[in-house]
Enzyme design. Sequence first.
Site, short mmCIF file in Angstrom:
data_model
loop_
_atom_site.label_atom_id
_atom_site.label_comp_id
_atom_site.label_asym_id
_atom_site.label_seq_id
_atom_site.Cartn_x
_atom_site.Cartn_y
_atom_site.Cartn_z
N ASP A 93 0.86 -1.18 0.00
CA ASP A 93 0.00 0.00 0.00
C ASP A 93 0.90 1.23 0.00
O ASP A 93 2.11 1.13 0.18
CB ASP A 93 -1.00 0.00 1.17
CG ASP A 93 -0.34 0.04 2.54
OD1 ASP A 93 0.88 -0.21 2.63
OD2 ASP A 93 -1.05 0.29 3.52
N TYR A 95 3.01 4.74 0.71
CA TYR A 95 3.71 5.30 1.85
C TYR A 95 2.74 6.20 2.62
O TYR A 95 2.05 7.03 2.02
CB TYR A 95 4.91 6.14 1.39
CG TYR A 95 5.97 5.40 0.61
CD1 TYR A 95 6.79 4.47 1.24
CD2 TYR A 95 6.16 5.64 -0.75
CE1 TYR A 95 7.78 3.81 0.54
CE2 TYR A 95 7.16 4.98 -1.47
CZ TYR A 95 7.96 4.06 -0.81
OH TYR A 95 8.94 3.40 -1.52
N PHE A 106 6.30 1.94 -4.71
CA PHE A 106 7.71 2.19 -4.39
C PHE A 106 8.20 3.57 -4.81
O PHE A 106 9.23 4.04 -4.33
CB PHE A 106 8.63 1.11 -4.98
CG PHE A 106 8.36 -0.26 -4.46
CD1 PHE A 106 8.77 -0.63 -3.18
CD2 PHE A 106 7.66 -1.19 -5.22
CE1 PHE A 106 8.50 -1.90 -2.69
CE2 PHE A 106 7.39 -2.46 -4.73
CZ PHE A 106 7.81 -2.82 -3.47
N HIS A 220 11.40 -8.90 0.29
CA HIS A 220 11.07 -7.49 0.10
C HIS A 220 12.31 -6.62 0.32
O HIS A 220 13.19 -6.97 1.10
CB HIS A 220 9.97 -7.12 1.11
CG HIS A 220 9.35 -5.78 0.87
ND1 HIS A 220 9.83 -4.62 1.43
CD2 HIS A 220 8.28 -5.43 0.13
CE1 HIS A 220 9.08 -3.61 1.04
NE2 HIS A 220 8.13 -4.06 0.25
#
Length: 268
Positions: A93, A95, A106, A220
């Site tokens: 989701d 930031y 990202f 990740h």
Amino acid sequence: MDTVTEPEPLFDLEPAQAAGPDFAELAGLPFDELMAPDWAAALAGVEAELRSVLTFLAAESAAGHRVLPSASNVLRAFQQPLDGVRVLIVGQDPYPTPGHAVGLAFSVDAGTRPIPRSLANIYKELASDLGLPPRIHGDLGAWADQGVLLLNRVLSVREGAAGSHRGKGWETITTAAVTAVVGRRTAEGITAPLVAVLWGKDAEGVRPLLGSTPVVASAHPSPLSASRGFFGSRPFSRANALLTEQGGGPVDWELPAVPPQLRPRSLG
């Protein structure tokens, strides 16, 4: 992002945004004005769900909660044509820090300093994998322009509350989006080159939707997990190799030193 949420800087100023619709206005726009035409056609089956989520965001905003990203960016992942998608990168989701979320997984606004640590780790792996220089900005728009779909599973968040808009309907919409990307891979008997890049367990959740799509998977890039399999995974060169094997061209993963919105205007 992924289920692991690292602290983000608290003192970044949010960059100025051009005036655009608020969430209530967005919910009332014709569906084909919300996204690229082929995306609108592909997601027509979840139009009601999308309007329901946008209505929820309008209610959140009316109640005094700041919703990120802005209404003008919340559907940004669907602004580039579906037909051009060739790499799918899945995030969690947005930031939750003001000024960071821009509607692409990202990515952050070009003026955000410092960049989030997950993105800094992505740049480290990019340098290790392809020898490309890290950038001081975090604008990944140049990737999106080449058909890299930077898709979060959930497309909005309440300021300061990571994961706060999970279970509100976005998952249905992004599931339909991934299904549409995979479906056009073999549309009309012509195989369109496609690679899925899955970072972390949330991204792994879309694997059942991918069929025979080649996958590059790893941990990740979060600081809490990057050393457990993200570093050294060479996702960029591997994705390009898989695209080439399918008869497609590689992605140019090198980002501009200065993004377009920060370049000085020519005086000539």
